[in-house]
Design a protein around this motif. Structure first.
Motif, mmCIF file in Angstrom:
data_model
loop_
_atom_site.group_PDB
_atom_site.id
_atom_site.type_symbol
_atom_site.label_atom_id
_atom_site.label_comp_id
_atom_site.label_asym_id
_atom_site.label_seq_id
_atom_site.Cartn_x
_atom_site.Cartn_y
_atom_site.Cartn_z
ATOM 1 N N LYS A 47 -2.925 -4.919 -57.871
ATOM 2 C CA LYS A 47 -2.558 -5.827 -58.963
ATOM 3 C C LYS A 47 -1.993 -5.022 -60.138
ATOM 4 O O LYS A 47 -0.971 -5.384 -60.726
ATOM 5 N N PHE A 48 -2.667 -3.929 -60.476
ATOM 6 C CA PHE A 48 -2.222 -3.086 -61.580
ATOM 7 C C PHE A 48 -0.823 -2.534 -61.296
ATOM 8 O O PHE A 48 0.057 -2.590 -62.144
ATOM 9 N N MET A 49 -0.629 -2.023 -60.084
ATOM 10 C CA MET A 49 0.669 -1.444 -59.723
ATOM 11 C C MET A 49 1.769 -2.512 -59.739
ATOM 12 O O MET A 49 2.892 -2.240 -60.151
ATOM 13 N N SER A 50 1.438 -3.733 -59.321
ATOM 14 C CA SER A 50 2.455 -4.789 -59.351
ATOM 15 C C SER A 50 2.809 -5.142 -60.801
ATOM 16 O O SER A 50 3.974 -5.404 -61.107
ATOM 17 N N LEU A 51 1.827 -5.119 -61.684
ATOM 18 C CA LEU A 51 2.096 -5.410 -63.093
ATOM 19 C C LEU A 51 2.989 -4.343 -63.728
ATOM 20 O O LEU A 51 3.931 -4.668 -64.446
ATOM 21 N N ILE A 52 2.686 -3.082 -63.476
ATOM 22 C CA ILE A 52 3.456 -2.035 -64.152
ATOM 23 C C ILE A 52 4.856 -1.865 -63.574
ATOM 24 O O ILE A 52 5.684 -1.188 -64.169
ATOM 25 N N ASN A 53 5.112 -2.503 -62.437
ATOM 26 C CA ASN A 53 6.449 -2.462 -61.838
ATOM 27 C C ASN A 53 7.183 -3.795 -61.979
ATOM 28 O O ASN A 53 8.273 -3.958 -61.426
ATOM 29 N N ASP A 54 6.600 -4.735 -62.699
ATOM 30 C CA ASP A 54 7.165 -6.075 -62.862
ATOM 31 C C ASP A 54 8.338 -6.046 -63.853
ATOM 32 O O ASP A 54 8.141 -5.775 -65.038
ATOM 33 N N PRO A 55 9.561 -6.325 -63.379
ATOM 34 C CA PRO A 55 10.727 -6.267 -64.270
ATOM 35 C C PRO A 55 10.635 -7.230 -65.460
ATOM 36 O O PRO A 55 11.126 -6.923 -66.545
ATOM 37 N N VAL A 56 10.002 -8.372 -65.260
ATOM 38 C CA VAL A 56 9.856 -9.337 -66.356
ATOM 39 C C VAL A 56 8.957 -8.752 -67.449
ATOM 40 O O VAL A 56 9.262 -8.845 -68.640
ATOM 41 N N LEU A 57 7.870 -8.125 -67.036
ATOM 42 C CA LEU A 57 6.945 -7.514 -67.992
ATOM 43 C C LEU A 57 7.615 -6.329 -68.697
ATOM 44 O O LEU A 57 7.468 -6.163 -69.910
ATOM 45 N N LEU A 58 8.354 -5.528 -67.952
ATOM 46 C CA LEU A 58 9.078 -4.397 -68.551
ATOM 47 C C LEU A 58 10.033 -4.897 -69.634
ATOM 48 O O LEU A 58 10.092 -4.328 -70.732
ATOM 49 N N LYS A 59 10.742 -5.967 -69.332
ATOM 50 C CA LYS A 59 11.684 -6.533 -70.294
ATOM 51 C C LYS A 59 10.945 -7.053 -71.530
ATOM 52 O O LYS A 59 11.397 -6.868 -72.660
ATOM 53 N N ARG A 60 9.794 -7.688 -71.312
ATOM 54 C CA ARG A 60 8.999 -8.216 -72.418
ATOM 55 C C ARG A 60 8.565 -7.107 -73.372
ATOM 56 O O ARG A 60 8.541 -7.276 -74.579
ATOM 57 N N TYR A 61 8.266 -5.933 -72.816
ATOM 58 C CA TYR A 61 7.868 -4.788 -73.634
ATOM 59 C C TYR A 61 9.070 -4.050 -74.224
ATOM 60 O O TYR A 61 8.905 -3.122 -75.006
ATOM 61 N N GLY A 62 10.270 -4.430 -73.813
ATOM 62 C CA GLY A 62 11.465 -3.750 -74.307
ATOM 63 C C GLY A 62 11.666 -2.390 -73.673
ATOM 64 O O GLY A 62 12.218 -1.480 -74.285
ATOM 65 N N ILE A 63 11.228 -2.255 -72.427
ATOM 66 C CA ILE A 63 11.315 -0.978 -71.723
ATOM 67 C C ILE A 63 12.352 -1.091 -70.616
ATOM 68 O O ILE A 63 12.265 -1.969 -69.756
#
Length: 179
Positions: A41-57
């Motif tokens: 679950k953790f690995m899927s979160l840190i590789n989630d493009p939507v989450l990356l975009k939300r963080y501005g990364i």
């Protein structure tokens, strides 16, 4: 007393220390072993493009953006909250350094990469400024970094024995070959 604790939202938290230099996989294992979040679950979160975009990364993952520190998490907290805490702390620490990044002519991903290399180059915190200075001077002169940790990072299942053959092997991370 129990009702009072419940209404105040008091929960038991567990300390989790994320050491400097840990990879995302090592952090996921640490959180998993602490009973806080399943590593998948953790690995899927840190590789989630939507989450990356939300963080501005604009990186392929949050590797390097999960700040090493001791956190206090409650069991049952969402994986997203865990990641939010780590990335939030990263931004708190990094934001004041933006001016210095501009002075040396590096963007955030470059700084994170260089910091990771410096971190792996020595286990002694007091040596890091000297090593960083050497690497910055090499970059300024357009020299290769020639850093063993970059070679090791590119070796799948590294056994602890770095050879001359390894130093000459082309991988995307080998700074003996790539500038």
């Amino acid at each position: 007393r129990i009702l009072e604790k419940l209404t105040k939202g008091e929960v038991i938290t567990y300390p989790v220390t994320v050491p400097e230099g840990f990879t995302a996989a090592q952090i996921s294992q640490l959180l998993h072993e602490g009973g806080l979040i399943k590593k998948e679950k953790f690995m899927s979160l840190i590789n989630d493009p939507v989450l990356l975009k939300r963080y501005g990364i604009s990186a392929p993952s949050l590797e390097g953006y999960l700040y090493p520190e001791t956190y206090h998490f409650a069991r049952g907290i969402s994986g997203r909250s865990t990641v939010d805490a780590m990335v939030g702390r990263f931004w708190q620490v990094v934001s004041p350094l933006k001016e210095r990044m501009e002075e040396v002519g590096m963007d955030l991903p470059e700084v994170i990469t260089l910091a990771s290399i410096v971190e792996k180059e020595t286990g002694l915190a007091e040596e890091r400024p000297t090593i960083a200075s050497v690497f910055l001077n090499r970059l300024k002169r357009r020299m290769r970094l020639e850093s063993d940790p970059t070679v090791i990072y590119g070796i799948k299942d590294f056994d602890g024995n770095l050879t001359r053959k390894d130093l000459n092997r082309a991988t995307p991370y080998n700074t003996y070959i790539i500038r």
